[in-house]
Motif scaffolding. Sequence first.
Motif, short mmCIF file in Angstrom:
data_model
loop_
_atom_site.label_atom_id
_atom_site.label_comp_id
_atom_site.label_asym_id
_atom_site.label_seq_id
_atom_site.Cartn_x
_atom_site.Cartn_y
_atom_site.Cartn_z
N THR A 32 31.36 45.05 18.91
CA THR A 32 31.19 45.73 20.19
C THR A 32 32.47 46.47 20.53
OG1 THR A 32 32.01 43.89 21.53
CG2 THR A 32 29.64 43.89 21.00
N ARG A 33 32.40 47.37 21.49
CA ARG A 33 33.59 48.11 21.92
C ARG A 33 34.67 47.15 22.41
NH1 ARG A 33 35.58 52.89 22.48
NH2 ARG A 33 36.71 53.60 24.29
N LEU A 34 34.29 46.13 23.17
CA LEU A 34 35.25 45.15 23.68
C LEU A 34 35.92 44.41 22.52
CD1 LEU A 34 36.61 43.60 25.99
CD2 LEU A 34 34.62 42.07 26.03
N GLN A 35 35.13 43.98 21.55
CA GLN A 35 35.70 43.27 20.39
C GLN A 35 36.68 44.16 19.63
OE1 GLN A 35 31.92 42.31 18.59
NE2 GLN A 35 32.04 40.15 19.24
N ARG A 36 36.34 45.44 19.50
CA ARG A 36 37.25 46.37 18.82
C ARG A 36 38.56 46.51 19.59
NH1 ARG A 36 32.51 50.17 17.26
NH2 ARG A 36 32.66 50.70 19.44
N ARG A 37 38.47 46.66 20.92
CA ARG A 37 39.68 46.78 21.74
C ARG A 37 40.55 45.53 21.60
NH1 ARG A 37 42.33 50.37 22.53
NH2 ARG A 37 43.32 49.48 24.33
N ILE A 38 39.93 44.36 21.61
CA ILE A 38 40.68 43.11 21.46
C ILE A 38 41.41 43.08 20.11
CG2 ILE A 38 40.46 40.60 21.19
CD1 ILE A 38 38.17 40.78 23.33
N LEU A 39 40.71 43.44 19.05
CA LEU A 39 41.36 43.46 17.72
C LEU A 39 42.52 44.45 17.66
CD1 LEU A 39 38.48 43.18 15.10
CD2 LEU A 39 40.37 41.60 15.46
N ILE A 40 42.33 45.63 18.22
CA ILE A 40 43.40 46.62 18.22
C ILE A 40 44.61 46.11 18.99
CG2 ILE A 40 44.07 48.92 19.07
CD1 ILE A 40 41.20 49.83 18.31
N LEU A 41 44.36 45.53 20.17
CA LEU A 41 45.47 45.00 20.98
C LEU A 41 46.18 43.84 20.26
CD1 LEU A 41 43.84 45.11 24.53
CD2 LEU A 41 45.74 46.53 23.69
N ARG A 42 45.43 42.99 19.62
CA ARG A 42 46.02 41.82 18.96
C ARG A 42 46.73 42.19 17.66
NH1 ARG A 42 48.66 37.32 19.33
NH2 ARG A 42 48.16 35.85 17.69
N ILE A 43 46.08 42.94 16.80
CA ILE A 43 46.62 43.20 15.47
C ILE A 43 47.55 44.41 15.43
CG2 ILE A 43 45.99 43.80 13.09
CD1 ILE A 43 43.38 42.19 13.58
N ILE A 44 47.15 45.48 16.07
CA ILE A 44 47.93 46.71 15.99
C ILE A 44 49.06 46.72 17.01
CG2 ILE A 44 47.85 49.24 16.05
CD1 ILE A 44 46.28 47.86 13.73
N GLU A 45 48.74 46.38 18.25
CA GLU A 45 49.74 46.42 19.31
C GLU A 45 50.47 45.09 19.48
OE1 GLU A 45 48.41 48.36 22.88
OE2 GLU A 45 47.21 49.80 21.73
N ASN A 46 50.08 44.08 18.71
CA ASN A 46 50.75 42.78 18.67
C ASN A 46 50.83 42.10 20.05
OD1 ASN A 46 51.81 40.80 17.06
ND2 ASN A 46 53.91 41.52 17.27
N CYS A 47 49.77 42.20 20.84
CA CYS A 47 49.71 41.57 22.16
C CYS A 47 49.30 40.11 22.02
CB CYS A 47 48.69 42.28 23.06
SG CYS A 47 49.13 43.96 23.50
N SER A 48 49.80 39.29 22.91
CA SER A 48 49.35 37.90 22.94
C SER A 48 47.96 37.87 23.58
CB SER A 48 50.32 37.05 23.78
OG SER A 48 50.21 37.42 25.15
N TYR A 49 47.28 36.72 23.44
CA TYR A 49 45.96 36.62 24.03
C TYR A 49 46.03 36.74 25.56
CZ TYR A 49 44.30 35.29 19.43
OH TYR A 49 44.00 35.30 18.09
N ALA A 50 47.08 36.22 26.14
CA ALA A 50 47.25 36.33 27.60
C ALA A 50 47.41 37.80 28.00
CB ALA A 50 48.45 35.51 28.06
N GLN A 51 48.22 38.56 27.24
CA GLN A 51 48.42 39.99 27.54
C GLN A 51 47.11 40.76 27.38
OE1 GLN A 51 51.49 40.53 24.59
NE2 GLN A 51 53.08 40.75 26.16
#
Length: 182
Positions: A152-171
């Motif tokens: 889903t679009r939300l799942q893609r955004r989460i992956l990009i934020l986590r893997i590419i932008e290196n955000c924590s789950y809280a961020q």
Amino acid sequence: MIPPRPASTAGGWIVDQADFEVDQEEALRFIAGDPRVFAALYSRFHSRVLGFIRYQVRNMEVAEDIAQEVFLKVHRFRAQYDPKQAFGGWLRTIARHAIVDWKRKQRTFRLELGEGDSFALERAPCGLPSADRIIQIRSEREFLRTLFRSLTRLQRRILILRIIENCSYAQIGVRLGLSGDA
């Protein structure tokens, strides 16, 4: 024939312009596609072009690949060569453009993921990968794109934020307005 110019330095490569010229008849036969003329020009100029490229890229294997590409372009675009112009200048221009193209490819590439999602990845400053590695990379990219598109679009955004932008789950939760339980 164009009168010879004095020797000059072009990117650390001593050039005697007279060594790079072709006579009018040879130029016309080259443009017409005479394979013997192309073979003679290749034999005559290959080592100089290779040396120039190697000086610029500092890697013999890469330089050989680029030199091959240069001579393929010389052959492919021979009809665009103007015999009134210096053959050496035309050849060096093609070589310079091939080097610039190679250097650009070494910097970054964009991975398009669909629905407007994309990101840039830095390339390691190393030589070009082998043909087998290129095929493997393309296959892996296509597989990842297929998997990514199934999210889903939300799942893609989460992956990009986590893997590419290196955000924590809280961020990620804060940026997407999600609760900690989501």
